[in-house]
Design an enzyme around this catalytic site. Structure first.
Site, short mmCIF file in Angstrom:
data_model
loop_
_atom_site.label_atom_id
_atom_site.label_comp_id
_atom_site.label_asym_id
_atom_site.label_seq_id
_atom_site.Cartn_x
_atom_site.Cartn_y
_atom_site.Cartn_z
N SER A 1 -11.13 0.24 3.05
CA SER A 1 -10.52 0.15 3.96
C SER A 1 -10.03 1.22 4.83
O SER A 1 -9.16 2.00 4.13
CB SER A 1 -9.39 -0.95 3.61
OG SER A 1 -9.89 -2.10 3.22
N GLU B 1 -5.07 3.96 6.11
CA GLU B 1 -5.02 3.83 4.81
C GLU B 1 -5.64 4.77 4.02
O GLU B 1 -5.32 5.41 2.79
CB GLU B 1 -5.58 2.42 4.34
CG GLU B 1 -5.49 1.92 2.99
CD GLU B 1 -5.76 0.79 2.56
OE1 GLU B 1 -6.49 0.32 1.64
OE2 GLU B 1 -5.49 -0.39 3.21
N ARG C 1 0.87 -1.16 -0.17
CA ARG C 1 -0.08 0.19 0.01
C ARG C 1 0.85 1.20 -0.13
O ARG C 1 0.41 2.38 0.67
CB ARG C 1 -0.88 0.27 1.03
CG ARG C 1 -1.78 -1.02 1.36
CD ARG C 1 -2.93 -1.19 -0.05
NE ARG C 1 -3.72 -2.25 -0.02
CZ ARG C 1 -3.61 -3.31 -0.84
NH1 ARG C 1 -2.28 -3.53 -1.46
NH2 ARG C 1 -4.23 -4.50 -0.56
#
Length: 306
Positions: A228, A298, A179
């Protein structure tokens, strides 16, 4: 909050600009959470040349913030000072190239890339069906789902830096990790080249249908959410830590941790950005107290508090 209007000065500096400049443009309508204050200036460039010219002539002291489709974003209630750039129609082209490749503008939604690949019989990109957002954000955060990550099919990407220079980055230049990418923070990506492999359209569509069904069964995709909320820690799952800390369904104002998937923040209807971000920080605190793990956001958060 209302910011001083910078558009007359910018228009005077750049009389040949073809994109749109809008002062104090509300950003809530451009995000999936539907919260947040305005952009001091919202600029939507006509194409890559227009973007490069704008950045080359923009005074260095004016900050630049880039947003995509707004799926993985909290805009704080005080709004975003400086210029917010949002790529639009001029960055939405999808071209199928020889060798099972796709060249894609960064304003293209991830799901459209998946569909275009399926129609062309190109396998290896179906996982994008499960990722909300656009290609620009996928490049920046190495977006992934259902066994695939952006670092796998990406060949190269092109973008414009803060000085207005067009630059090209190979896959290796990104320094991809989970990520995250190490691409320079000032680059605004404009297009990307993806490598797929031969596939049957029917089989690819079936795989995308399976991904869609899995998302609908396990994620609150019909809510006002940002996807998320926290990255999975090494050797763990964020949702399990959140659940163990008693945060499933936790609320603050109009914000709630989803009862369906407790790593999803949702706006139940009347939330402010402060409600949503504050609830996220409360969850991080409770998880740290319960497990010792410090969850990492995130979701990107930009702008000033209200």
């Amino acid at each position: 909050m209302t910011f001083p209007d910078l558009t007359p000065e910018l228009s005077a500096r750049m009389p040949d600009l073809r994109g749109r400049l809008i002062a104090n443009q509300p950003l809530a309508e451009l995000t999936w959470f539907r919260v947040g204050g305005p952009a001091q200036v919202l600029f939507t460039p006509a194409d890559e040349d227009d973007l490069a010219a704008f950045l080359a002539h923009l005074p260095a002291q004016i900050p630049v913030t880039v947003i995509g489709l707004g799926s993985n974003l909290i805009v704080r209630d005080g709004g975003v000072p400086g210029v917010v750039i949002r790529l639009g129609r001029g960055f939405s082209e999808i071209v199928v190239e020889e060798g099972h490749r796709l060249r894609v503008g960064t304003a293209v939604p991830d799901v459209k890339l998946a569909r275009a690949a399926a129609e062309a019989g190109i396998a290896g990109l179906a996982f994008y069906r499960g990722i909300p957002g656009g290609i620009g954000g996928a490049l920046r955060m190495n977006a992934g789902a259902h066994g695939g990550e952006t670092c796998n099919p990406l060949v190269e990407a092109r973008g414009v830096d803060r000085a207005g220079q067009v630059r090209t980055f190979s896959n290796a230049d990104f320094g991809f990790s989970y990520r995250h990418s190490q691409a320079p923070a000032d680059i605004i990506f404009t297009r990307a080249l993806f490598q797929g492999r031969p596939g049957e359209t029917a089989a690819i569509v079936a795989e995308m249908d399976r991904i869609t069904a899995a998302r609908e069964a396990t994620q609150p995709i019909r809510e006002k959410t940002g996807g998320s909320t926290f990255k999975n820690p090494p050797d763990g799952k964020a949702w399990q830590l959140i659940d163990a800390a008693g945060c499933r369904g936790l609320t603050r104002g109009g914000a709630q941790m989803s009862t369906l998937h407790c790593n999803f923040l949702i706006n139940t209807g009347g939330a402010t950005a402060a409600d949503i971000e504050g609830l996220g920080e409360e969850v991080r605190r409770r998880v740290k107290d319960q497990s010792g793990v410090e969850l990492e956001w995130e979701i990107r958060r930009i702008g000033l508090p209200g």
